[in-house]
Motif scaffolding. Sequence first.
Motif, PDB file in Angstrom:
ATOM      1  N   UNK A 189      14.682   1.150  -3.327  1.00  0.00           N
ATOM      2  CA  UNK A 189      13.598   0.179  -3.180  1.00  0.00           C
ATOM      3  C   UNK A 189      12.205   0.763  -3.281  1.00  0.00           C
ATOM      4  N   UNK A 190      12.111   2.009  -3.739  1.00  0.00           N
ATOM      5  CA  UNK A 190      10.799   2.649  -3.887  1.00  0.00           C
ATOM      6  C   UNK A 190      10.082   2.161  -5.131  1.00  0.00           C
ATOM      7  N   UNK A 191       8.769   2.293  -5.120  1.00  0.00           N
ATOM      8  CA  UNK A 191       8.004   2.215  -6.348  1.00  0.00           C
ATOM      9  C   UNK A 191       8.317   3.486  -7.131  1.00  0.00           C
ATOM     10  N   UNK A 192       8.350   3.409  -8.467  1.00  0.00           N
ATOM     11  CA  UNK A 192       8.788   4.558  -9.256  1.00  0.00           C
ATOM     12  C   UNK A 192       7.917   4.739 -10.488  1.00  0.00           C
ATOM     13  N   UNK A 193       7.488   5.978 -10.713  1.00  0.00           N
ATOM     14  CA  UNK A 193       6.772   6.326 -11.923  1.00  0.00           C
ATOM     15  C   UNK A 193       7.479   7.523 -12.555  1.00  0.00           C
ATOM     16  N   UNK A 194       7.501   7.545 -13.874  1.00  0.00           N
ATOM     17  CA  UNK A 194       8.162   8.641 -14.584  1.00  0.00           C
ATOM     18  C   UNK A 194       7.130   9.514 -15.276  1.00  0.00           C
ATOM     19  N   UNK A 249      16.841   8.307   2.742  1.00  0.00           N
ATOM     20  CA  UNK A 249      16.654   9.317   3.789  1.00  0.00           C
ATOM     21  C   UNK A 249      15.227   9.869   3.763  1.00  0.00           C
ATOM     22  N   UNK A 250      14.697  10.102   2.562  1.00  0.00           N
ATOM     23  CA  UNK A 250      13.330  10.617   2.430  1.00  0.00           C
ATOM     24  C   UNK A 250      12.316   9.641   3.022  1.00  0.00           C
ATOM     25  N   UNK A 251      12.510   8.357   2.791  1.00  0.00           N
ATOM     26  CA  UNK A 251      11.602   7.355   3.359  1.00  0.00           C
ATOM     27  C   UNK A 251      11.610   7.419   4.881  1.00  0.00           C
ATOM     28  N   UNK A 252      12.792   7.565   5.444  1.00  0.00           N
ATOM     29  CA  UNK A 252      12.885   7.670   6.909  1.00  0.00           C
ATOM     30  C   UNK A 252      12.211   8.947   7.405  1.00  0.00           C
ATOM     31  N   UNK A 253      12.357  10.019   6.654  1.00  0.00           N
ATOM     32  CA  UNK A 253      11.782  11.296   7.057  1.00  0.00           C
ATOM     33  C   UNK A 253      10.252  11.269   7.080  1.00  0.00           C
ATOM     34  N   UNK A 254       9.650  10.552   6.139  1.00  0.00           N
ATOM     35  CA  UNK A 254       8.183  10.466   6.123  1.00  0.00           C
ATOM     36  C   UNK A 254       7.673   9.295   6.950  1.00  0.00           C
ATOM     37  N   UNK A 255       8.592   8.504   7.505  1.00  0.00           N
ATOM     38  CA  UNK A 255       8.204   7.403   8.377  1.00  0.00           C
ATOM     39  C   UNK A 255       7.585   6.236   7.653  1.00  0.00           C
ATOM     40  N   UNK A 256       8.039   5.978   6.432  1.00  0.00           N
ATOM     41  CA  UNK A 256       7.477   4.887   5.633  1.00  0.00           C
ATOM     42  C   UNK A 256       8.586   3.974   5.113  1.00  0.00           C
ATOM     43  N   UNK A 257       8.244   2.730   4.879  1.00  0.00           N
ATOM     44  CA  UNK A 257       9.161   1.807   4.224  1.00  0.00           C
ATOM     45  C   UNK A 257       9.241   2.178   2.736  1.00  0.00           C
ATOM     46  N   UNK A 258      10.354   1.890   2.067  1.00  0.00           N
ATOM     47  CA  UNK A 258      10.463   2.219   0.633  1.00  0.00           C
ATOM     48  C   UNK A 258       9.326   1.654  -0.213  1.00  0.00           C
ATOM     49  N   UNK A 259       8.875   0.447   0.114  1.00  0.00           N
ATOM     50  CA  UNK A 259       7.799  -0.159  -0.672  1.00  0.00           C
ATOM     51  C   UNK A 259       6.449   0.527  -0.441  1.00  0.00           C
ATOM     52  N   UNK A 272       0.848  -1.202   0.000  1.00  0.00           N
ATOM     53  CA  UNK A 272       0.000   0.000   0.000  1.00  0.00           C
ATOM     54  C   UNK A 272       0.881   1.250   0.000  1.00  0.00           C
ATOM     55  N   UNK A 273       0.593   2.164  -0.905  1.00  0.00           N
ATOM     56  CA  UNK A 273       1.364   3.398  -0.979  1.00  0.00           C
ATOM     57  C   UNK A 273       0.836   4.393   0.050  1.00  0.00           C
ATOM     58  N   UNK A 274       1.752   4.892   0.909  1.00  0.00           N
ATOM     59  CA  UNK A 274       1.377   5.875   1.920  1.00  0.00           C
ATOM     60  C   UNK A 274       1.954   7.262   1.635  1.00  0.00           C
ATOM     61  N   UNK A 275       3.056   7.301   0.885  1.00  0.00           N
ATOM     62  CA  UNK A 275       3.732   8.573   0.632  1.00  0.00           C
ATOM     63  C   UNK A 275       4.118   8.702  -0.840  1.00  0.00           C
ATOM     64  N   UNK A 276       4.022   9.920  -1.340  1.00  0.00           N
ATOM     65  CA  UNK A 276       4.446  10.222  -2.716  1.00  0.00           C
ATOM     66  C   UNK A 276       5.618  11.193  -2.628  1.00  0.00           C
ATOM     67  N   UNK A 277       6.732  10.802  -3.228  1.00  0.00           N
ATOM     68  CA  UNK A 277       7.976  11.555  -3.151  1.00  0.00           C
ATOM     69  C   UNK A 277       8.269  12.161  -4.523  1.00  0.00           C
TER      70      UNK A 277
END
Length: 217
Positions: free
Chosen positions: A179-184, A150-160, A1-6
């Motif tokens: 390890x993030x999901x990625x869209x271009x 670092x961004x994942x840690x800052x938002x408190x979410x796992x990369x996935x 489940x996606x919780x954060x958009x970077x």
Amino acid sequence: MIRAVLFDMDGTLIDTEKYLTRFWRQAAREHGVEMTVEDSCMLRSFASRYASRWFAERFGEEADYWGIRKRRKELMSRHLKEHGVEKKPFVDETLKALKEAGYLLAVVTATDEERTRQYLTETGIIEWFDRLVCATMVERGKPYPDVYEYACRQVGCKPQECLAVEDAPNGLRSALGAGCNVVMVPDLTGAGEELEEKIDGELKNLRDLPGFLERMA
């Protein structure tokens, strides 16, 4: 489940990449170095300490990368001061929709924090973001994964649990490495055959992002 958009910033949220590549070539020409459009595109989202090595390999050790970079920043600053910072299409409505849907939002950029805050404030979108993460905050910038880790840690979410939105190959590599999901959302160039097979999708513009997230869910 996606919780954060970077979100990457330059070329993704704000329309500055076309000027970055233009002024890289102009600054290089002033220093006696002829860069192609393809050369300038290689420098997108490329941390300076690694870009300088690439520059020396491409143009020779005598090419003054740091002097050219300084001049490029002068040209860029002058242009943006005179003409302002432009947002990419559909930025406002996309950020609003994602925020209302409950996503955490962050900016993950190779730009330093001072200019990041300046650009996002000038365009009126800084308040949408829960975190601003800049490559200067970590040991290695893009294309290495440090800034996205670092961004994942800052938002408190796992990369996935995070979806990275990028416009350039160096940013894609950084987010994939973390390890993030990625869209271009392509700006000046596409992902390239190698990366196309690794990312989760490619969108025409930011307006398609909320629907893409719904489909992922």
